[in-house]
Design a protein around this motif. Structure first.
Motif, PDB file in Angstrom:
ATOM      1  N   GLU A 142       6.029  37.772 -32.517  1.00 58.12           N
ATOM      2  CA  GLU A 142       6.124  36.685 -33.498  1.00 58.12           C
ATOM      3  C   GLU A 142       4.880  36.628 -34.386  1.00 58.12           C
ATOM      4  O   GLU A 142       4.956  36.503 -35.603  1.00 58.12           O
ATOM      5  CB  GLU A 142       6.279  35.354 -32.720  1.00 58.12           C
ATOM      6  N   GLU A 143       3.741  36.805 -33.740  1.00 59.48           N
ATOM      7  CA  GLU A 143       2.471  36.679 -34.443  1.00 59.48           C
ATOM      8  C   GLU A 143       2.314  37.749 -35.530  1.00 59.48           C
ATOM      9  O   GLU A 143       1.924  37.468 -36.655  1.00 59.48           O
ATOM     10  CB  GLU A 143       1.357  36.833 -33.406  1.00 59.48           C
ATOM     11  N   ARG A 144       2.655  38.987 -35.161  1.00 59.26           N
ATOM     12  CA  ARG A 144       2.518  40.093 -36.115  1.00 59.26           C
ATOM     13  C   ARG A 144       3.687  40.128 -37.101  1.00 59.26           C
ATOM     14  O   ARG A 144       3.598  40.733 -38.166  1.00 59.26           O
ATOM     15  CB  ARG A 144       2.461  41.441 -35.378  1.00 59.26           C
ATOM     16  N   GLY A 145       4.809  39.555 -36.678  1.00 61.85           N
ATOM     17  CA  GLY A 145       6.011  39.652 -37.512  1.00 61.85           C
ATOM     18  C   GLY A 145       6.610  41.053 -37.482  1.00 61.85           C
ATOM     19  O   GLY A 145       7.281  41.484 -38.418  1.00 61.85           O
ATOM     20  N   HIS A 146       6.337  41.788 -36.392  1.00 69.34           N
ATOM     21  CA  HIS A 146       6.849  43.157 -36.223  1.00 69.34           C
ATOM     22  C   HIS A 146       7.246  43.361 -34.772  1.00 69.34           C
ATOM     23  O   HIS A 146       6.850  42.585 -33.909  1.00 69.34           O
ATOM     24  CB  HIS A 146       5.757  44.180 -36.552  1.00 69.34           C
ATOM     25  N   PHE A 147       7.997  44.444 -34.542  1.00 69.45           N
ATOM     26  CA  PHE A 147       8.290  44.809 -33.157  1.00 69.45           C
ATOM     27  C   PHE A 147       7.107  45.599 -32.584  1.00 69.45           C
ATOM     28  O   PHE A 147       6.600  46.510 -33.243  1.00 69.45           O
ATOM     29  CB  PHE A 147       9.553  45.674 -33.080  1.00 69.45           C
ATOM     30  N   ASP A 148       6.697  45.230 -31.368  1.00 71.22           N
ATOM     31  CA  ASP A 148       5.739  46.067 -30.643  1.00 71.22           C
ATOM     32  C   ASP A 148       6.517  47.233 -30.047  1.00 71.22           C
ATOM     33  O   ASP A 148       7.714  47.110 -29.774  1.00 71.22           O
ATOM     34  CB  ASP A 148       5.103  45.269 -29.490  1.00 71.22           C
ATOM     35  N   PHE A 149       5.831  48.340 -29.847  1.00 74.80           N
ATOM     36  CA  PHE A 149       6.489  49.462 -29.147  1.00 74.80           C
ATOM     37  C   PHE A 149       5.455  50.248 -28.365  1.00 74.80           C
ATOM     38  O   PHE A 149       4.243  50.109 -28.595  1.00 74.80           O
ATOM     39  CB  PHE A 149       7.272  50.352 -30.109  1.00 74.80           C
ATOM     40  N   GLY A 150       5.934  51.092 -27.438  1.00 80.95           N
ATOM     41  CA  GLY A 150       5.048  51.768 -26.492  1.00 80.95           C
ATOM     42  C   GLY A 150       4.305  52.954 -27.098  1.00 80.95           C
ATOM     43  O   GLY A 150       4.589  53.399 -28.204  1.00 80.95           O
ATOM     44  N   GLU A 151       3.361  53.466 -26.338  1.00 78.37           N
ATOM     45  CA  GLU A 151       2.582  54.644 -26.739  1.00 78.37           C
ATOM     46  C   GLU A 151       3.477  55.881 -26.799  1.00 78.37           C
ATOM     47  O   GLU A 151       4.392  56.034 -25.982  1.00 78.37           O
ATOM     48  CB  GLU A 151       1.484  54.894 -25.693  1.00 78.37           C
ATOM     49  N   LEU A 152       3.208  56.753 -27.708  1.00 79.04           N
ATOM     50  CA  LEU A 152       3.958  58.008 -27.774  1.00 79.04           C
ATOM     51  C   LEU A 152       3.155  59.116 -27.100  1.00 79.04           C
ATOM     52  O   LEU A 152       1.934  59.019 -26.988  1.00 79.04           O
ATOM     53  CB  LEU A 152       4.235  58.367 -29.241  1.00 79.04           C
ATOM     54  N   ASP A 153       3.868  60.159 -26.682  1.00 77.69           N
ATOM     55  CA  ASP A 153       3.218  61.259 -25.981  1.00 77.69           C
ATOM     56  C   ASP A 153       2.653  62.251 -27.000  1.00 77.69           C
ATOM     57  O   ASP A 153       3.303  63.227 -27.374  1.00 77.69           O
ATOM     58  CB  ASP A 153       4.245  61.950 -25.069  1.00 77.69           C
ATOM     59  N   TRP A 154       1.431  61.974 -27.439  1.00 79.91           N
ATOM     60  CA  TRP A 154       0.859  62.813 -28.504  1.00 79.91           C
ATOM     61  C   TRP A 154       0.514  64.208 -28.025  1.00 79.91           C
ATOM     62  O   TRP A 154       0.384  65.132 -28.830  1.00 79.91           O
ATOM     63  CB  TRP A 154      -0.344  62.115 -29.151  1.00 79.91           C
ATOM     64  N   ALA A 155       0.385  64.372 -26.716  1.00 78.31           N
ATOM     65  CA  ALA A 155       0.131  65.725 -26.192  1.00 78.31           C
ATOM     66  C   ALA A 155       1.333  66.607 -26.532  1.00 78.31           C
ATOM     67  O   ALA A 155       1.175  67.753 -26.959  1.00 78.31           O
ATOM     68  CB  ALA A 155      -0.101  65.663 -24.694  1.00 78.31           C
ATOM     69  N   GLU A 156       2.531  66.038 -26.382  1.00 79.94           N
ATOM     70  CA  GLU A 156       3.741  66.810 -26.703  1.00 79.94           C
ATOM     71  C   GLU A 156       3.768  67.157 -28.193  1.00 79.94           C
ATOM     72  O   GLU A 156       4.061  68.277 -28.589  1.00 79.94           O
ATOM     73  CB  GLU A 156       5.006  66.020 -26.325  1.00 79.94           C
TER      74      GLU A 156
END
Lengths: 325, 270
Positions: A264-278
């Motif tokens: 709500e605060e950001r006005g965006h969806f939070d989402f998880g970390e991506l696997d940048w090693a891949e």
């Protein structure tokens, strides 16, 4: 080609005037055209970016071309054929746009088939199921649109104009991908499972299409100063996730990230970390299909060498005849 | 031009408009339309194999375009045909077995190299041009409308194959050899196109007797091949029989690939 230089012109003063004009164009958010003076770094960056984009279109024909002969209805076959053909067309405009910067198509092709050039890593993932035609349209073309719409305003004229046309076709592609998934989700249990399994595979790689996180993206700042790039990788990625979540609900598919939550605060969806090693692995050439994609392209190019040679010889002979007559 | 009369109707004709128009093909007409639809479908399937493998990007686009046009013609003919039995175009395309396909054998022949594909395309497009020009006069409104729309596209396909015939025939020594080899490889299947078609029986005024198309075809094909500095092959004709469901060994694998997904999910829609 860079500005014409004649013997009587003082080169440094010409460059100075050109540089001032270039800075003025950027400051006024106007287009830089092929005949304008431009810094070498700007030219090189654009050649790299536009040719990579062209290569991505060409390599991108393969994962979808894989299903043309097996499309499950004649209507889907027709749509898929038209789509893959659009991609060849996009490759052609983009190679032409890059050519205005002084590189020829043969050189760019050489860079592609020798593995020297990069293209979007997403196309190094395979398409084992029909649902992948839906996921590529919805997720991959969807991410491409988020990336490409701002490029319509890129400072380099031929690139920006090519992107206007490409974006129109891409948004049609995204809708048809969504429609494929919608049909599957409203179909049999096996079809629904096929759709979900495919979305599970494509979701994270599609999010990585925006490139590494901003604090790990060394070239971004300069591209933004040159009005080539308008938004940062993370801004675009956020925009994409915000667009996907409600669409996933309509489809009835689950996005494979338990951390997706409205903030709500950001006005965006939070989402998880991506696997940048891949991401870095695939980028380095170790994705599931890197070798196959480049080898296929090289094979087509080499198999067609005698055809292109014949066409050139024929055109040359006709030209000679014309001059002689 | 004989194919201008139906232009207004034809511009609207697609597989979808035929399927929703409620017009029902009489069974004999439907059986005839299946033959025409299968010719176009099998050729489209073959051309689709080229996409992403063509000698240059412009040809990926061109061959894709031609494949798409052929697929459009196939869909129109098969949609119309399927109305006779309350079926759909997909029922006919995906759920018939090899011996139920009625395409002439030329269209199922493999792509070979680019020259062989161009040779097959030259023969196919000149044949379709003669056929659709005549079919525009059919008293069956739907067949006439499909033909009137198709002919405009086929005119372009003829141009494409004739131009490549010239480039390859007159390009390099190697391309000339390949082009001649391509013509030699497909020529055994030319005669069947103009042989008596059992599906046209009792359809006078509706169907086109293929024997009436040969003269025009021969004239144009001989002229084009001579201009390209090549020779019209003299090879014995294959036995044919495509219209009766007799096929070369190449059709089975083509259908297996085309039908595999649809058959794995019978009753599903896509």
């Amino acid at each position: 080609m860079s500005g014409t230089k004649t013997a009587i012109t003082d080169e440094s003063s010409l460059d100075e005037a050109g540089a001032a004009r270039f800075a003025e164009l950027l400051a006024n958010d106007q287009r830089v055209e092929p005949t304008d003076w431009m810094p070498e770094g700007y030219r090189k960056t654009l050649i790299r970016q536009i040719s990579q984009h062209a290569h991505s279109e060409i390599i991108g024909m393969q994962p979808e071309g894989n299903w043309i002969t097996r499309a499950p209805s004649l209507k889907r076959k027709a749509i898929l054929m038209a789509k893959v053909q659009d991609e060849a067309g996009h490759g052609l405009y983009l190679y032409s746009a890059a050519q205005t910067l002084g590189i020829d198509r043969e050189t760019m092709f050489e860079q592609l088939i020798t593995g020297a050039a990069k293209y979007s890593s997403i196309f190094n993932y395979p398409t084992p199921t029909w649902a992948d035609m839906g996921s590529i349209g919805w997720l991959v073309d969807g991410a491409a649109i988020c990336n490409q719409v701002p490029l319509c305003r890129a400072s380099y004229g031929p690139y920006g104009r090519a992107m206007v046309r490409i974006c129109k076709e891409e948004s049609f592609h995204q809708r048809q991908g969504f429609e494929i998934l919608l049909h599957l989700m409203r179909g049999t249990e096996a079809q629904r499972a096929m759709a979900q399994e495919s979305v599970n595979r494509w979701y994270a790689p599609a999010l990585m299409m925006f490139g590494p996180p901003d604090d790990d993206s060394p070239n971004s700042r300069q591209s933004m100063d040159w009005n080539i790039k308008r938004f940062s990788n993370d801004e675009l990625r956020q925009r994409f996730v915000d667009m996907l979540v409600p669409q996933a609900e309509i489809l009835g598919v689950t996005l494979p990230d338990p951390h997706i939550k409205w903030n709500e605060e950001r006005g965006h969806f939070d989402f998880g970390e991506l696997d940048w090693a891949e991401f870095h692995e695939v980028l380095a050439g170790n994705g599931p299909a890197n070798t196959i994609r480049v080898a296929r392209r090289r094979q087509a190019h080499e198999d067609g060498a005698w055809v292109r040679e014949a066409a050139r010889a024929y055109a040359d002979a006709r030209m000679t005849e014309k001059i002689a007559s | 031009m004989s194919h201008t009369s139906n232009r207004t109707i034809s511009d609207a004709v697609t597989a979808e408009t035929i399927a929703t128009s409620g017009s029902i093909a009489p069974e004999a007409v439907a059986r005839y339309a299946i033959g025409l639809g299968d010719d176009a479908l099998i050729l489209a399937q073959r051309l689709g194999e080229w996409i992403a493998h063509a000698p240059e990007l412009e040809e990926d686009v061109a061959l894709g375009n031609i494949a798409l046009d052929q697929l459009g013609h196939a869909r129109s003919f098969l949609s119309y045909a399927s109305s006779a039995w309350e079926k759909t175009e997909d029922d006919l395309a995906y759920f018939r077995d090899e011996s139920e396909f009625r395409n002439r054998q030329l269209f199922e022949q493999p792509n070979g190299d680019f020259a062989q594909t161009i040779a097959r395309q030259l023969v196919a497009s000149l044949y379709f041009q003669a056929l659709y020009n005549a079919l525009c006069q059919s008293t069956d409104q739907t067949l006439a409308a499909i033909a009137a729309k198709a002919i405009k596209e086929v005119d372009y396909h003829v141009d494409h194959s004739v131009q490549w015939l010239m480039r390859l025939g007159l390009g390099t020594e190697f391309s000339r050899e390949r082009m001649q080899h391509g013509l030699n490889s497909v020529w055994a299947f030319v005669a069947e196109l103009f042989s008596n078609d059992p599906l046209t029986a009792n359809l006078e005024g509706i169907a086109v007797d293929p024997q009436t198309l040969q003269e025009e075809f021969d004239r144009l094909v001989k002229k084009a091949i001579a201009e390209a500095g090549l020779t019209v092959p003299t090879v014995p004709a294959a036995r044919g029989g495509g219209r009766a469901g007799i096929h070369t060994e190449f059709l089975g694998p083509l259908l297996a690939e085309m039908q595999v997904l649809a058959r794995a999910h019978p009753g599903a829609t896509w």
